[in-house]
Scaffold this motif. Structure first.
Motif, short mmCIF file in Angstrom:
data_model
loop_
_atom_site.label_atom_id
_atom_site.label_comp_id
_atom_site.label_asym_id
_atom_site.label_seq_id
_atom_site.Cartn_x
_atom_site.Cartn_y
_atom_site.Cartn_z
N LYS A 65 0.83 -1.20 0.00
CA LYS A 65 0.00 0.00 0.00
C LYS A 65 0.86 1.25 0.00
O LYS A 65 0.53 2.26 -0.62
CB LYS A 65 -0.94 -0.01 1.21
CG LYS A 65 -2.04 -1.06 1.14
CD LYS A 65 -2.91 -1.02 2.38
CE LYS A 65 -4.01 -2.08 2.32
NZ LYS A 65 -4.85 -2.06 3.54
N HIS A 66 1.99 1.17 0.70
CA HIS A 66 2.90 2.31 0.71
C HIS A 66 3.49 2.54 -0.68
O HIS A 66 3.69 3.68 -1.11
CB HIS A 66 4.01 2.10 1.73
CG HIS A 66 3.56 2.21 3.14
ND1 HIS A 66 3.10 3.39 3.67
CD2 HIS A 66 3.48 1.29 4.14
CE1 HIS A 66 2.76 3.21 4.95
NE2 HIS A 66 2.98 1.93 5.25
N TYR A 67 3.80 1.46 -1.38
CA TYR A 67 4.27 1.60 -2.75
C TYR A 67 3.18 2.17 -3.65
O TYR A 67 3.44 2.95 -4.56
CB TYR A 67 4.71 0.24 -3.30
CG TYR A 67 6.09 -0.18 -2.89
CD1 TYR A 67 7.22 0.51 -3.33
CD2 TYR A 67 6.28 -1.29 -2.07
CE1 TYR A 67 8.49 0.12 -2.95
CE2 TYR A 67 7.55 -1.70 -1.69
CZ TYR A 67 8.66 -0.98 -2.13
OH TYR A 67 9.92 -1.37 -1.76
N LEU A 68 1.96 1.76 -3.42
CA LEU A 68 0.84 2.13 -4.27
C LEU A 68 0.42 3.59 -4.10
O LEU A 68 0.04 4.26 -5.07
CB LEU A 68 -0.35 1.21 -3.98
CG LEU A 68 -1.57 1.32 -4.90
CD1 LEU A 68 -1.18 0.98 -6.33
CD2 LEU A 68 -2.68 0.40 -4.41
N ALA A 69 0.50 4.11 -2.87
CA ALA A 69 -0.01 5.45 -2.56
C ALA A 69 0.56 6.54 -3.45
O ALA A 69 -0.19 7.35 -4.02
CB ALA A 69 0.21 5.76 -1.08
N LEU A 118 8.58 7.06 -1.41
CA LEU A 118 9.23 5.79 -1.71
C LEU A 118 10.50 5.60 -0.88
O LEU A 118 10.81 4.49 -0.44
CB LEU A 118 9.57 5.71 -3.20
CG LEU A 118 8.39 5.66 -4.17
CD1 LEU A 118 8.88 5.55 -5.60
CD2 LEU A 118 7.46 4.50 -3.86
N GLN A 119 11.23 6.70 -0.66
CA GLN A 119 12.48 6.62 0.11
C GLN A 119 12.23 6.29 1.57
O GLN A 119 13.06 5.66 2.23
CB GLN A 119 13.24 7.94 0.00
CG GLN A 119 13.90 8.17 -1.34
CD GLN A 119 14.56 9.52 -1.44
OE1 GLN A 119 14.00 10.52 -0.96
NE2 GLN A 119 15.73 9.56 -2.05
N ALA A 124 7.60 1.99 -11.87
CA ALA A 124 7.00 0.85 -11.15
C ALA A 124 7.86 -0.40 -11.28
O ALA A 124 7.98 -1.19 -10.34
CB ALA A 124 5.60 0.57 -11.67
N VAL A 125 8.46 -0.59 -12.43
CA VAL A 125 9.28 -1.78 -12.65
C VAL A 125 10.61 -1.68 -11.90
O VAL A 125 11.05 -2.63 -11.24
CB VAL A 125 9.53 -1.99 -14.16
CG1 VAL A 125 10.62 -3.04 -14.39
CG2 VAL A 125 8.25 -2.39 -14.87
N SER A 169 -1.12 9.68 -10.37
CA SER A 169 -2.13 9.36 -11.38
C SER A 169 -3.32 10.31 -11.29
O SER A 169 -3.83 10.79 -12.31
CB SER A 169 -2.62 7.92 -11.21
OG SER A 169 -1.57 7.00 -11.38
N LEU A 170 -3.74 10.58 -10.07
CA LEU A 170 -4.88 11.47 -9.86
C LEU A 170 -4.59 12.86 -10.38
O LEU A 170 -5.43 13.49 -11.05
CB LEU A 170 -5.23 11.52 -8.37
CG LEU A 170 -6.46 12.34 -8.00
CD1 LEU A 170 -7.71 11.75 -8.65
CD2 LEU A 170 -6.63 12.38 -6.47
#
Length: 655
Positions: A6-10, A168-169, A67-68, A16-17
């Motif tokens: 979820k932390h990666y996704l946020a 991310l960091q 993302a990759v 995106s928004l």
């Protein structure tokens, strides 16, 4: 495992928004600006829904790379800091590009009636000319756009990218969760990018729904439109990938039939449309001068129902052989050159003037006339390297090129070169030199004063007297365009008046024709009315007559050869209009759409869609959908495919 993911996704959701909101606001603004193109609320909703799908796909493509690589590279300490620095700059650049193209969109729509597409890419090849045009004619827009972009970068994109990377960091490295994120997140983004679970990924055909080309283009975003155009460049050798398949034999048979020649006339095995056509004029071979007028649509020529801006061309219509329903093949000068000088059919690819395989040995009337003893010449007020004209002409029959550097003491130089007055003064000198030889000559003269930003010598012409209602409808740019047209017509009139007093006049056929209309706007898949252009031939036995049938720019070269007494040994598909025995037709390429116009209506081909048929009213300029004529649709497809086949297989050479 799910919590770290979820932390990666946020941060991806946040970015995106922001992108989706940015592109949606731009699309809504453009749609409201062009609201007259929408028939009802359903159409506006369809643009919004289709546009959201395209925007999701765009976001997917933008975020696949981070993302990759982020979950993997952030786990390796030596690479971690470098990767995050690179990631921040990548995101800023990507967001800036998305914004820049949206900012550039209104100006592009005003000129071409569509979002930025392949024409946008082609102009980028000439930064000097384009920047000069922007500074001279669109300085305020350039300044405002630059300021807006800088503000977005400094106060939105940089902070957003920093926040993205910082999130991310701050995350702890978990081998399992990193691996989970590295697999699942790219999968989600790939699905977004594909836009569908079907066999093929989403493309413009999935979201196009309207008979209005502008409305369809609004369902895209400008970055997607440009990238899709770049991708489509690989299809330049095969239009069948866009419009559908047909056997080579059927294509050849159909296009041969529409030339009006018998099958026995085509005896060249390696050039299936090459035939020899005898001229209608049998006297002493005449010289030929073609004057290609920049951006001059029928809407500006009074004998064609347009504005009273061209009194000299109006007079030439009374004096010479005037064409009432002639249609350009495209919306750019190189497309007009392609049609008038080579007789080549339009394709969804770039014009052959710019393609690699046509730079030497490609058929042109210059190469044909040169083989028959003519001296051939190109005269241009700007720099002839623009749009690759110089390379194409020198490799295909033109023995002499005169451009800006050769014009003696020009009085006025604008963004696109010397004024038309200076151009024609030099042209008069050049024709006088050519006439001193015993050889006949062919000269192509290409004007440029009627090109945005419409820079012309001051005080030469005065604006026409507009009614109050007319003036209210015209903005400053359109008034400048009108004045430039008046000046171009004035310079042309002065040149023809001078030529009539020269020794070569009586032995020379003159063609005055537009390369294309000024703007291609409208509510149709192909705005037929904006392909309608003036053309008049002077100094032939057809003086003081009108040609009222539908004709195409590709018909001009065969007709001229016939009028000047030159044998037409060529692969051209155009008709000799001096022996008009076939039904008229015109071919038009508008971005990726192809139109085939006859007196029975217009058939339109679109990438990935079935053909459409419309009735076209030349008076109201309206197109009405009707049932498809299957035979005419086949003929349209054959002509749309022919150019790609001929180019790819070397069927259109000068030998």
């Amino acid at each position: 495992m799910l919590k770290p993911f979820k932390h990666y996704l946020a941060p991806y959701l946040l970015l995106s928004l922001v992108v989706l909101i940015l592109l949606s606001i731009s699309r809504l603004s453009l749609s409201l600006w062009q609201f007259q193109h929408f028939t009802d609320f359903q159409a506006l909703l369809a643009v919004a829904v289709g546009g959201f799908r395209i925007d999701l796909s765009t976001v997917g493509y933008v975020l696949i790379i981070p993302a990759v690589f982020t979950p993997i590279l952030s786990a390796f300490r030596p690479l971690k800091s470098s990767w995050f620095w690179l990631l921040k700059n990548y995101l800023v650049c990507a967001l800036a590009l998305l914004t820049l193209l949206e900012i550039a969109t209104p100006t592009f729509i005003e000129e071409y009636g569509l979002r930025p597409n392949r024409l946008f890419i082609e102009y980028l090849i000439y930064p000097k000319e384009v920047f000069s045009m922007l500074v001279s004619g669109h300085l305020n827009t350039l300044i405002i756009s630059t300021c807006c972009l800088v503000v977005f970068i400094l106060f939105v994109f940089v902070p957003l990218s920093n926040a993205f990377v910082k999130q991310l960091q701050l995350q702890k490295t978990h081998t399992k969760s990193s691996l989970f994120a590295a697999v699942l997140l790219p999968v989600l983004l790939i699905l977004m990018a594909r836009g569908t679970l079907g066999h093929r990924p989403i493309n413009p055909a999935y979201v196009y729904f309207s008979n209005d080309a502008l409305v369809n283009s609004l369902t895209l975003n400008s970055t997607y439109s440009v990238v899709h155009a770049i991708k489509a460049l690989k299809n330049e050798k095969n239009a069948a990938k866009m419009y559908g398949n047909m056997s080579d034999e059927e294509v050849i048979s159909l296009v041969q039939t529409k030339t009006g020649l018998s099958k026995d006339a085509f005896v060249h095995q390696n050039q299936p449309t090459r035939a020899i056509r005898a001229p209608s004029y049998t006297g002493k071979k005449k010289n030929l001068v073609i004057i290609l007028e920049e951006s001059l649509g029928a809407q500006y020529v009074q004998p064609l129902g347009g504005l009273p801006l061209t009194p000299n061309i109006d007079g030439f219509y009374r004096e010479g052989w005037g064409f009432e329903q002639l249609y350009a093949t495209g919306t750019r000068s190189v497309r007009g050159i392609e049609a008038v000088i080579t007789g080549f059919t339009p394709t969804p690819a770039r014009a052959v003037v710019k393609l690699d395989k046509s730079q030497k040995g490609f058929f042109t009337i210059a190469s044909l006339l040169q083989s028959q003893g003519y001296t051939t010449q190109f005269i241009y007020g700007g720099e002839s390297h623009f749009d690759n004209m110089k390379s194409f002409f020198l490799g295909n029959g033109f023995s002499n090129i005169v451009d800006l550097k050769d014009i003696e003491s020009p009085n006025f130089i604008g963004s696109w070169g010397a004024s038309d007055g200076d151009l024609f003064t030099q042209a008069d000198k050049e024709l006088a030199k050519l006439n001193q030889s015993d050889k006949p000559f062919f000269s192509l003269i290409f004007s440029s004063s009627n090109h945005d930003p419409f820079e012309i010598p001051q005080g030469v012409v005065s604006p026409i007297n507009y009614s109050e209602e007319q003036r209210m409808e015209l903005d400053e740019k359109e008034l400048k365009r009108h004045l430039a047209i008046q000046y171009a017509d004035y310079a042309l009139g002065q040149f023809i008046a001078t030529a009539k007093a020269r020794d070569y006049w009586q032995d020379t056929v003159f063609l005055i024709v537009a390369d294309h209309d000024a703007r291609a706007l409208g509510k149709d898949l192909v705005p037929i009315n904006n392909f309608h252009i003036p053309a008049v031939i002077l100094n032939t036995e057809h003086n003081q007559t009108r040609f009222s049938d539908i004709a195409s720019q590709i018909d001009l070269a065969p007709t001229l050869l016939s009028l000047m007494g030159a044998v037409n040994d060529s692969p051209m598909l155009g008709r000799d209009l001096t022996v008009n025995t076939l039904e008229g037709r015109a071919l038009m390429q508008y971005a990726n759409n192809f139109a085939y116009l006859t007196q029975h209506g217009v058939t339109v081909l679109q990438p990935g869609k079935a053909p459409s048929k419309f009735l076209y009213d030349v008076t109201s300029k309206e197109m009405q959908p009707v049932a498809l004529d299957e035979e005419e649709a086949k003929t349209a497809l054959a002509h749309a495919l022919w150019g790609s086949l001929a180019y790819q297989n070397g069927w259109y050479t000068s030998q």
